[in-house]
Write a protein that holds these residues in place. Structure first.
Motif, PDB file in Angstrom:
ATOM      1  N   GLN A 329       4.496 -10.170  -4.461  1.00  0.00           N
ATOM      2  CA  GLN A 329       5.053 -10.293  -3.115  1.00  0.00           C
ATOM      3  C   GLN A 329       5.933  -9.079  -2.768  1.00  0.00           C
ATOM      4  OE1 GLN A 329       7.946 -13.474  -2.476  1.00  0.00           O
ATOM      5  NE2 GLN A 329       6.150 -14.780  -2.092  1.00  0.00           N
ATOM      6  N   VAL A 330       6.787  -8.699  -3.715  1.00  0.00           N
ATOM      7  CA  VAL A 330       7.714  -7.595  -3.452  1.00  0.00           C
ATOM      8  C   VAL A 330       6.930  -6.313  -3.178  1.00  0.00           C
ATOM      9  CG1 VAL A 330       9.468  -6.098  -4.469  1.00  0.00           C
ATOM     10  CG2 VAL A 330       9.657  -8.575  -4.723  1.00  0.00           C
ATOM     11  N   PHE A 331       6.002  -5.973  -4.065  1.00  0.00           N
ATOM     12  CA  PHE A 331       5.239  -4.740  -3.853  1.00  0.00           C
ATOM     13  C   PHE A 331       4.430  -4.806  -2.561  1.00  0.00           C
ATOM     14  CE2 PHE A 331       6.104  -3.657  -8.320  1.00  0.00           C
ATOM     15  CZ  PHE A 331       6.406  -2.317  -8.164  1.00  0.00           C
ATOM     16  N   THR A 332       3.891  -5.980  -2.256  1.00  0.00           N
ATOM     17  CA  THR A 332       3.047  -6.104  -1.069  1.00  0.00           C
ATOM     18  C   THR A 332       3.877  -5.993   0.212  1.00  0.00           C
ATOM     19  OG1 THR A 332       1.534  -7.465  -2.334  1.00  0.00           O
ATOM     20  CG2 THR A 332       1.320  -7.569   0.059  1.00  0.00           C
ATOM     21  N   ARG A 333       5.040  -6.596   0.195  1.00  0.00           N
ATOM     22  CA  ARG A 333       5.892  -6.525   1.387  1.00  0.00           C
ATOM     23  C   ARG A 333       6.343  -5.084   1.643  1.00  0.00           C
ATOM     24  NH1 ARG A 333      10.677  -9.486   0.825  1.00  0.00           N
ATOM     25  NH2 ARG A 333      11.019  -9.150   3.047  1.00  0.00           N
ATOM     26  N   TRP A 334       6.730  -4.391   0.583  1.00  0.00           N
ATOM     27  CA  TRP A 334       7.140  -2.992   0.766  1.00  0.00           C
ATOM     28  C   TRP A 334       5.965  -2.156   1.253  1.00  0.00           C
ATOM     29  CZ3 TRP A 334      11.706  -0.469   1.022  1.00  0.00           C
ATOM     30  CH2 TRP A 334      12.843  -1.168   0.611  1.00  0.00           C
ATOM     31  N   ASP A 335       4.788  -2.415   0.654  1.00  0.00           N
ATOM     32  CA  ASP A 335       3.637  -1.610   1.087  1.00  0.00           C
ATOM     33  C   ASP A 335       3.337  -1.850   2.556  1.00  0.00           C
ATOM     34  OD1 ASP A 335       1.184   0.139   0.119  1.00  0.00           O
ATOM     35  OD2 ASP A 335       0.517  -1.323   1.611  1.00  0.00           O
ATOM     36  N   SER A 336       3.336  -3.119   2.982  1.00  0.00           N
ATOM     37  CA  SER A 336       2.938  -3.327   4.375  1.00  0.00           C
ATOM     38  C   SER A 336       4.009  -2.804   5.325  1.00  0.00           C
ATOM     39  CB  SER A 336       2.542  -4.780   4.664  1.00  0.00           C
ATOM     40  OG  SER A 336       3.536  -5.630   4.202  1.00  0.00           O
ATOM     41  N   ALA A 337       5.267  -2.861   4.925  1.00  0.00           N
ATOM     42  CA  ALA A 337       6.311  -2.314   5.801  1.00  0.00           C
ATOM     43  C   ALA A 337       6.176  -0.799   5.966  1.00  0.00           C
ATOM     44  CB  ALA A 337       7.687  -2.666   5.261  1.00  0.00           C
ATOM     45  N   PHE A 338       5.492  -0.148   5.027  1.00  0.00           N
ATOM     46  CA  PHE A 338       5.356   1.318   5.086  1.00  0.00           C
ATOM     47  C   PHE A 338       3.906   1.762   5.267  1.00  0.00           C
ATOM     48  CE2 PHE A 338       9.573   0.769   3.816  1.00  0.00           C
ATOM     49  CZ  PHE A 338      10.241   1.898   4.250  1.00  0.00           C
ATOM     50  N   ALA A 339       3.060   0.834   5.712  1.00  0.00           N
ATOM     51  CA  ALA A 339       1.641   1.156   5.825  1.00  0.00           C
ATOM     52  C   ALA A 339       1.393   2.211   6.900  1.00  0.00           C
ATOM     53  CB  ALA A 339       0.846  -0.106   6.120  1.00  0.00           C
ATOM     54  N   LYS A 340       2.190   2.196   7.948  1.00  0.00           N
ATOM     55  CA  LYS A 340       1.915   3.107   9.065  1.00  0.00           C
ATOM     56  C   LYS A 340       2.810   4.326   9.066  1.00  0.00           C
ATOM     57  CE  LYS A 340      -0.771   0.347  11.952  1.00  0.00           C
ATOM     58  NZ  LYS A 340      -0.564  -1.049  11.472  1.00  0.00           N
ATOM     59  N   GLU A 341       4.017   4.156   8.614  1.00  0.00           N
ATOM     60  CA  GLU A 341       4.984   5.262   8.708  1.00  0.00           C
ATOM     61  C   GLU A 341       5.930   5.193   7.511  1.00  0.00           C
ATOM     62  OE1 GLU A 341       5.510   8.014  10.908  1.00  0.00           O
ATOM     63  OE2 GLU A 341       6.951   8.312   9.287  1.00  0.00           O
ATOM     64  N   GLY A 342       6.311   6.382   7.040  1.00  0.00           N
ATOM     65  CA  GLY A 342       7.246   6.435   5.903  1.00  0.00           C
ATOM     66  C   GLY A 342       6.504   6.464   4.583  1.00  0.00           C
ATOM     67  N   TRP A 343       7.233   6.792   3.540  1.00  0.00           N
ATOM     68  CA  TRP A 343       6.613   6.928   2.217  1.00  0.00           C
ATOM     69  C   TRP A 343       7.613   6.471   1.163  1.00  0.00           C
ATOM     70  CZ3 TRP A 343       1.631   7.663   1.349  1.00  0.00           C
ATOM     71  CH2 TRP A 343       1.198   8.025   0.072  1.00  0.00           C
ATOM     72  N   LEU A 344       7.092   5.874   0.099  1.00  0.00           N
ATOM     73  CA  LEU A 344       7.988   5.361  -0.941  1.00  0.00           C
ATOM     74  C   LEU A 344       7.597   5.914  -2.296  1.00  0.00           C
ATOM     75  CD1 LEU A 344       7.903   1.640   0.153  1.00  0.00           C
ATOM     76  CD2 LEU A 344       9.843   3.203   0.434  1.00  0.00           C
ATOM     77  N   SER A 345       8.446   5.709  -3.253  1.00  0.00           N
ATOM     78  CA  SER A 345       8.025   6.021  -4.609  1.00  0.00           C
ATOM     79  C   SER A 345       7.823   4.710  -5.362  1.00  0.00           C
ATOM     80  CB  SER A 345       9.037   6.922  -5.302  1.00  0.00           C
ATOM     81  OG  SER A 345      10.300   6.328  -5.278  1.00  0.00           O
ATOM     82  N   ILE A 346       6.950   4.789  -6.360  1.00  0.00           N
ATOM     83  CA  ILE A 346       6.593   3.604  -7.147  1.00  0.00           C
ATOM     84  C   ILE A 346       7.095   3.823  -8.567  1.00  0.00           C
ATOM     85  CG2 ILE A 346       4.654   2.293  -8.111  1.00  0.00           C
ATOM     86  CD1 ILE A 346       4.718   1.920  -5.135  1.00  0.00           C
ATOM     87  N   PHE A 347       7.873   2.900  -9.074  1.00  0.00           N
ATOM     88  CA  PHE A 347       8.331   3.035 -10.468  1.00  0.00           C
ATOM     89  C   PHE A 347       8.674   1.663 -11.037  1.00  0.00           C
ATOM     90  CE2 PHE A 347      12.998   2.308 -10.886  1.00  0.00           C
ATOM     91  CZ  PHE A 347      13.246   1.904  -9.588  1.00  0.00           C
ATOM     92  N   LEU A 348       8.644   1.565 -12.331  1.00  0.00           N
ATOM     93  CA  LEU A 348       9.095   0.334 -12.992  1.00  0.00           C
ATOM     94  C   LEU A 348      10.040   0.614 -14.144  1.00  0.00           C
ATOM     95  CD1 LEU A 348       5.936  -2.001 -13.120  1.00  0.00           C
ATOM     96  CD2 LEU A 348       8.041  -2.375 -11.837  1.00  0.00           C
TER      97      LEU A 348
END
Ligand code: GLC
Ligand code: CA
Length: 576
Positions: A329-348
């Protein structure tokens, strides 16, 4: 590289290029918003523990230089180096006493210049840590600042004169009493420190301070570095009236301490003065309080930063395990919030966290390798720039420190004292830090099975993980099925297939508590990722018939594609 690895690498390269030729889809050059920092794989090096060249037990720059060919062999594009500046090491370099010099333990400026040119020669970029929420109390600025209320450096920090009474409470993360105000008898005032008392917070409201920081950034950019990781940056801006926080919220670090007034003005100024003038990437530690905050930090039109990393996902890993449903859920929510604009980094994982495989996979001998490869598949197949921590490519595990003397991290040691003072069950508390303490990720890199794992000829500053005789780079180098070689293949796959970088992400089978499945789709190409997060056979219900799919990578090397997934199995498939 062994002949076998070379052949595998060649085979992957060959498949990737032949399918590009057959493609009738628009060319990847037409992908909008392409940027090198979106396509990069970032490899984080913790210099203190990577390689010691002079036998004093502390990793150093010449050590890293001696391992540049290894780093290059990973196929990564960017190295993020934790702080290497002069520091009394209260917080392993995150307390800087001179921003324009190299820490004695780590070497000299000549070593640094050699490191940069050695990296650039190999096509590797360098991102440096920029630690400017605070300096060391041994920085000249602070020495001057505390010397007198009239010092021109007084306003480089936050002071509260004692005749005003005690300042309103502020929480400190690393202080033994979690009190961020420390009384300084010299000038009869309190100074602010969100981290340890040896890390006084800098006053960003002061234009002179900001200019100093931008000059420091230019100094390093002129040296040719390729980016900055902004440490704890969301906390730099403060309401310097220091109002009382509402009762019950005094310790709410997320909502009350981050994203203070003018933070965006400071970032826009930084962009204008420095970031826009060089070909550098920028990434903030912390992404604010919510998606809106995160967007305001990184959206392209904002002219602030390139990306940020949020903690919601990494924070899920707890001693008792974590819910995969929540994780998805967490990864999916972040991805959809940034699907159109903005960029994130992925780490664990990083230097502040426990080891990846111990925390999110399974480090028992039966499952360590397979679950570690599964997690590598995950990190390198999500949208967002992957940040991958040194040693995780070997499947390094938590060292299992059970005695307080084994820990080195000040934050851990201070918190131990605090818990003791408030009557916590310390046996239980030690168990907690054995699992989640920051030192777990800081034990020396395991190069081979010789003394001290080839890290140092002297006594290392922190104990080695005793498992280094089994888990080490030399051994994995010669095994085509090792975690190390799997990591290389996965990096390569991402590099050669923009669908893994830019492709639209869609979660499948969301209610499945054991399997994380998603597609990535770009220019008519559709890839499917199926990951079993359990130590037993499970079934996936993606709704996609993938029996005829083409296997791009799988962590067992003999996938059956019948919907049953072996323990920790990872499949990455191209759908017909
Ligand atoms: C960041 C760093 C951490 C450090 C802290 C204070 O969270 O990652 O290692 O202790 O900032 O600088
Ligand atoms: Ca050394």
């Amino acid at each position: 590289m062994s002949l076998k690895n070379l052949l595998t690498a060649f085979a992957i390269a060959a498949t990737a290029c032949c399918c590009n030729q057959q493609s009738t889809h628009p060319p990847d050059s037409e992908i909008p918003g392409r940027k090198w920092w979106k396509e990069a794989v970032v490899y984080q090096i913790y210099p203190r523990s990577f390689q010691d060249a002079n036998g004093d037990g502390i990793g150093d720059l010449r050590g890293i230089i001696s391992r540049l060919d290894y780093i290059r062999s990973l196929g990564i594009d960017v190295v993020w180096l934790n702080p290497i500046y002069s520091s009394p090491n209260d917080d392993n370099g995150y307390d800087i006493s001179d921003y324009r010099n190299i820490m004695k333990d780590f070497g000299t400026m000549d070593d640094f210049d050699n490191l940069v040119s050695g990296m650039h020669r190999r096509g590797i970029k360098l991102v440096m840590d920029l630690v400017v929420n605070h300096s060391s109390d041994e920085h000249e600025w602070f020495k001057q600042s505390r010397s007198s209320r009239n010092s021109p450096y007084r306003n480089y920090y936050h002071w509260w004169n004692a005749e005003r009474g005690k300042p309103p409470y502020r929480y400190s993360l690393f202080d033994v009493n979690h009190d961020a105000w420390r009384y300084d008898s010299g000038s009869k005032a309190y100074y602010l420190h969100y981290f340890s008392p040896k890390q006084p917070d800098l006053n960003w409201e002061n234009p002179a301070l900001r200019k100093e920081v931008f000059d420091i950034m230019k100094f390093w950019a002129e040296k040719g570095i390729d980016g900055f990781r902004l440490d704890a940056f969301q906390f730099v801006a403060k309401d310097t009236g220091f109002p009382q926080w509402p009762k019950g919220y005094e310790k709410n670090f997320n909502d009350y301490y981050s994203m203070g007034p003018h933070i965006h003005d400071y970032l826009k100024e930084m962009y204008k003065e420095v970031l826009s003038k060089y070909n550098v990437m920028s990434v903030a530690e912390g992404a604010g309080r919510n998606f809106a905050d995160a967007h305001e930090l990184v959206d392209s039109g904002r002219k602030e930063l390139n990306m940020a990393y949020a903690f919601d996902a990494v924070d899920l890993g707890k001693p008792g395990g974590y819910s995969l449903l929540r994780f998805k859920q967490v990864f999916t929510r972040w991805d959809s919030a940034f699907a159109k604009e903005g960029w994130l980094s992925i780490f664990l994982a990083n230097h502040d966290q426990a080891r990846l495989v111990t925390r999110f996979g399974n480090d028992s001998p039966a499952f360590r390798e397979i679950s570690s490869k599964m997690l590598t598949t995950f990190i390198l197949s999500m949208r967002g720039t992957p940040f991958y921590y040194n040693g995780d490519e070997l499947g390094m595990t938590n060292p299992g420190f059970t005695r307080l003397e084994q820990f080195r991290d000040k934050a851990t040691l201070n918190e131990y004292q605090h818990q003791k003072a408030i009557g916590t069950d310390m046996v239980q508390y030690l168990k907690n830090i054995e699992f989640s303490g920051r030192d777990n990720g800081r034990t020396p890199f395991q190069w081979d099975s010789s003394t001290n794992a080839g890290f140092s000829s002297g006594k290392s500053w922190i104990e080695l993980n005793p498992d280094y005789k089994q888990i080490n780079a030399a051994r994995e180098e010669n095994d085509s099925n090792s975690c190390l070689n799997y990591f290389r293949k996965m990096v390569r796959l991402r590099k050669e297939n923009p669908v893994l970088v830019y492709g639209i992400y869609q979660l499948l089978d969301p209610a499945n508590p054991d399997v994380y499945a998603y597609t990535r789709e770009l220019n008519g190409k559709k890839w499917l990722v199926v990951l079993n997060f359990r130590n037993r056979v499970v079934t996936s219900n993606t709704g996609i018939d993938f029996s005829k799919a083409r296997i791009m990578i799988d962590n067992y090397g003999h996938a059956s594609l019948d919907g049953h997934l072996k323990p920790y199995e990872a499949l990455l498939l191209e759908l017909p």
